[in-house]
Design a protein around this motif. Structure first.
Motif, mmCIF file in Angstrom:
data_model
loop_
_atom_site.group_PDB
_atom_site.id
_atom_site.type_symbol
_atom_site.label_atom_id
_atom_site.label_comp_id
_atom_site.label_asym_id
_atom_site.label_seq_id
_atom_site.Cartn_x
_atom_site.Cartn_y
_atom_site.Cartn_z
ATOM 1 N N TRP A 55 -21.858 50.327 27.657
ATOM 2 C CA TRP A 55 -20.816 49.391 28.067
ATOM 3 C C TRP A 55 -20.565 49.515 29.572
ATOM 4 O O TRP A 55 -20.379 48.522 30.261
ATOM 5 C CB TRP A 55 -19.534 49.638 27.281
ATOM 6 N N SER A 56 -20.590 50.741 30.094
ATOM 7 C CA SER A 56 -20.392 50.921 31.538
ATOM 8 C C SER A 56 -21.557 50.313 32.319
ATOM 9 O O SER A 56 -21.357 49.798 33.416
ATOM 10 C CB SER A 56 -20.214 52.394 31.888
ATOM 11 N N ARG A 57 -22.752 50.329 31.768
ATOM 12 C CA ARG A 57 -23.887 49.681 32.435
ATOM 13 C C ARG A 57 -23.726 48.168 32.452
ATOM 14 O O ARG A 57 -24.024 47.525 33.452
ATOM 15 C CB ARG A 57 -25.193 50.029 31.724
ATOM 16 N N VAL A 86 -20.840 46.474 32.276
ATOM 17 C CA VAL A 86 -19.740 46.153 33.189
ATOM 18 C C VAL A 86 -20.198 46.335 34.632
ATOM 19 O O VAL A 86 -19.870 45.517 35.504
ATOM 20 C CB VAL A 86 -18.508 47.026 32.870
ATOM 21 N N GLY A 87 -20.946 47.373 34.909
ATOM 22 C CA GLY A 87 -21.454 47.607 36.262
ATOM 23 C C GLY A 87 -22.407 46.521 36.723
ATOM 24 O O GLY A 87 -22.473 46.199 37.912
ATOM 25 N N PHE A 106 -22.210 43.302 35.926
ATOM 26 C CA PHE A 106 -21.464 42.091 36.221
ATOM 27 C C PHE A 106 -20.360 42.291 37.271
ATOM 28 O O PHE A 106 -19.754 41.331 37.711
ATOM 29 C CB PHE A 106 -20.838 41.518 34.944
ATOM 30 N N LYS A 107 -20.104 43.516 37.649
ATOM 31 C CA LYS A 107 -19.055 43.812 38.611
ATOM 32 C C LYS A 107 -19.558 43.519 40.027
ATOM 33 O O LYS A 107 -20.691 43.845 40.367
ATOM 34 C CB LYS A 107 -18.665 45.286 38.492
ATOM 35 N N ARG A 108 -18.711 42.911 40.829
ATOM 36 C CA ARG A 108 -19.094 42.652 42.210
ATOM 37 C C ARG A 108 -18.909 43.914 43.038
ATOM 38 O O ARG A 108 -17.922 44.628 42.902
ATOM 39 C CB ARG A 108 -18.220 41.554 42.806
ATOM 40 N N SER A 109 -19.841 44.145 43.921
ATOM 41 C CA SER A 109 -19.698 45.274 44.812
ATOM 42 C C SER A 109 -19.076 44.797 46.123
ATOM 43 O O SER A 109 -19.199 43.636 46.512
ATOM 44 C CB SER A 109 -21.049 45.934 45.072
#
Length: 70
Positions: free
Chosen positions: A54-56, A58-59, A61-64
């Motif tokens: 799940w963290s992968r 979310v990571g 799709f998360k903007r940096s």
């Protein structure tokens, strides 16, 4: 080796005709404890792997903050 349909039907027929003997098994508290421990361990491992993946997701799709326009 390829199994023929008639071989499978024959095996099912033979096992269906054979009588089942009583097992006279004994389940003590330790057996139930081991089964319960296996169920809890499987559930815990599913949670750990689920959290990891799940963290992968979310990571991904998360903007940096590095690609912000100036």
């Amino acid at each position: 080796m390829k199994k023929r349909f008639s071989d499978v039907v024959f095996a099912i027929g033979v096992f269906a005709v054979l009588p089942a003997a009583p097992a006279h098994a004994y389940l003590d508290g330790a057996t139930v404890s081991i089964v319960l421990q296996a169920i809890v361990g499987a559930f815990a491992s599913i949670l750990v792997f689920g959290k990891m993946y799940w963290s992968r997701v979310v990571g991904f799709f998360k903007r940096s903050g590095d690609n912000s326009p100036e």
